[in-house]
Design an enzyme around this catalytic site. Sequence first.
Site, PDB file in Angstrom:
ATOM      1  N   GLY A  93       0.848  -1.177   0.000  1.00 55.34           N
ATOM      2  CA  GLY A  93       0.000   0.000   0.000  1.00 55.34           C
ATOM      3  C   GLY A  93       0.884   1.226   0.000  1.00 55.34           C
ATOM      4  O   GLY A  93       1.887   1.257  -0.716  1.00 55.34           O
ATOM      5  N   SER A 126       5.915  -5.159  -0.880  1.00 57.71           N
ATOM      6  CA  SER A 126       5.863  -3.749  -1.270  1.00 57.71           C
ATOM      7  C   SER A 126       6.132  -2.854  -0.065  1.00 57.71           C
ATOM      8  O   SER A 126       7.247  -2.822   0.427  1.00 57.71           O
ATOM      9  CB  SER A 126       4.521  -3.442  -1.938  1.00 57.71           C
ATOM     10  OG  SER A 126       4.515  -2.163  -2.515  1.00 57.71           O
ATOM     11  N   ALA A 127       5.127  -2.153   0.452  1.00 59.26           N
ATOM     12  CA  ALA A 127       5.338  -1.307   1.629  1.00 59.26           C
ATOM     13  C   ALA A 127       5.855  -2.120   2.811  1.00 59.26           C
ATOM     14  O   ALA A 127       6.664  -1.646   3.601  1.00 59.26           O
ATOM     15  CB  ALA A 127       4.035  -0.593   2.010  1.00 59.26           C
ATOM     16  N   HIS A 163       9.184  -3.376  -6.534  1.00 61.69           N
ATOM     17  CA  HIS A 163       8.578  -3.060  -7.831  1.00 61.69           C
ATOM     18  C   HIS A 163       9.619  -2.494  -8.795  1.00 61.69           C
ATOM     19  O   HIS A 163       9.274  -1.731  -9.700  1.00 61.69           O
ATOM     20  CB  HIS A 163       7.450  -2.029  -7.688  1.00 61.69           C
ATOM     21  CG  HIS A 163       6.333  -2.419  -6.783  1.00 61.69           C
ATOM     22  ND1 HIS A 163       5.306  -3.255  -7.171  1.00 61.69           N
ATOM     23  CD2 HIS A 163       6.067  -2.051  -5.506  1.00 61.69           C
ATOM     24  CE1 HIS A 163       4.449  -3.387  -6.168  1.00 61.69           C
ATOM     25  NE2 HIS A 163       4.893  -2.678  -5.145  1.00 61.69           N
ATOM     26  N   GLU A 198       9.205  -7.205  -9.937  1.00 57.34           N
ATOM     27  CA  GLU A 198       7.973  -7.938  -9.665  1.00 57.34           C
ATOM     28  C   GLU A 198       8.215  -9.446  -9.700  1.00 57.34           C
ATOM     29  O   GLU A 198       8.981  -9.952 -10.525  1.00 57.34           O
ATOM     30  CB  GLU A 198       6.904  -7.594 -10.702  1.00 57.34           C
ATOM     31  CG  GLU A 198       6.664  -6.113 -10.913  1.00 57.34           C
ATOM     32  CD  GLU A 198       5.868  -5.473  -9.801  1.00 57.34           C
ATOM     33  OE1 GLU A 198       4.723  -5.061 -10.029  1.00 57.34           O
ATOM     34  OE2 GLU A 198       6.411  -5.371  -8.675  1.00 57.34           O
TER      35      GLU A 198
END
Length: 245
Positions: A93, A126-127, A163, A198
Site C-alpha cells: 500500500g 511492497s510497503a 517493484h 515484480e
Amino acid sequence: MDILLLSNGKIAGNTHVMEFAGDVIVEQVKRTGAKHFLVIPYAVIRSSHDDRVAMIQATFDRLGLDCVATGIHQAADPVKAIEQAEGIIVSGGNTWVLNKKLHDLGLVGPLRKAVLAKGVPYIGWSAGTNIACPTIRTTNDMPIVTSAVLTSLNFVPFQINPHYLEASVEGHMGETRDERIQEFLEVNQHEPVMGIPEGTWLQLLDGQLSYHTANGKPLKLFRYGEEPVYFEAEQDIQFMMEISC
C-alpha cells in the site's frame, strides 16, 4: 530470524496475493509452526483493512494452510497483539502511511523485538518490504501524509526498491527508476540500494540472506561510484548483511 520480503503482491496469472511465493510461505509455516498470523494492513488506502485481511486468509486457504489471519486494526491493544502473534504479515500500500502509523502507535520496538529477538516469522510485500530497511527513503510511494517519519524497522542494513522496473517509457520525459536511485546514491553515498523486480523476494533465515524469483528476473544492486550489478537467484548476496551504512 525468518523473514520474507516480497517485491509485490501479485504477478500475471495469480489470483491470490503472495501466490507466486506460495511454496516458500508453506515452507515457512511448516518450519515455524505458526498458525495465527497478525496482519498489519495500515498501508492500504483504496480498500478496507478487513478486505485485505480476507485476501490473505484466502491465500492461506488456497495454499492448503491451516492458518488464521487476524487484522491488527481489530485489536484493542496493538502492542499486545504483536507480542502474542505467531506470525506477522505486512501488506503493501502506501509506505509513508504505514510507517507513520507504526511510529504513532509505538509499534516499531515491539515489531523488532518479535521478529529479531523472538524469531516470529515475518512476511512483507511492497510497503511491507520497504519498512524492513533502515529507512523508507527508497519507496516509490508519494508522501501523502504530513509529519512523515523516515526511519523504520531496520531488519536489513541496506535499502530496497520494490517493484523495481528497468525501463524507459516512450513519451515520458521524467527520470527513470535507475536515475532516481542514482540521485539517492549521490546524496547517500554509503547506502546501497537493491532493486527487486515484480515476482521476486528476499529471504532472511537465521541471518542468511538469499534472493529468489518466480520469473527468472535478477535483482539489481546499486552502489555509489560503481556500475549497477545484477544478481541471479543462485548467486551469493550474503555480503549485503555485512555492510555498514
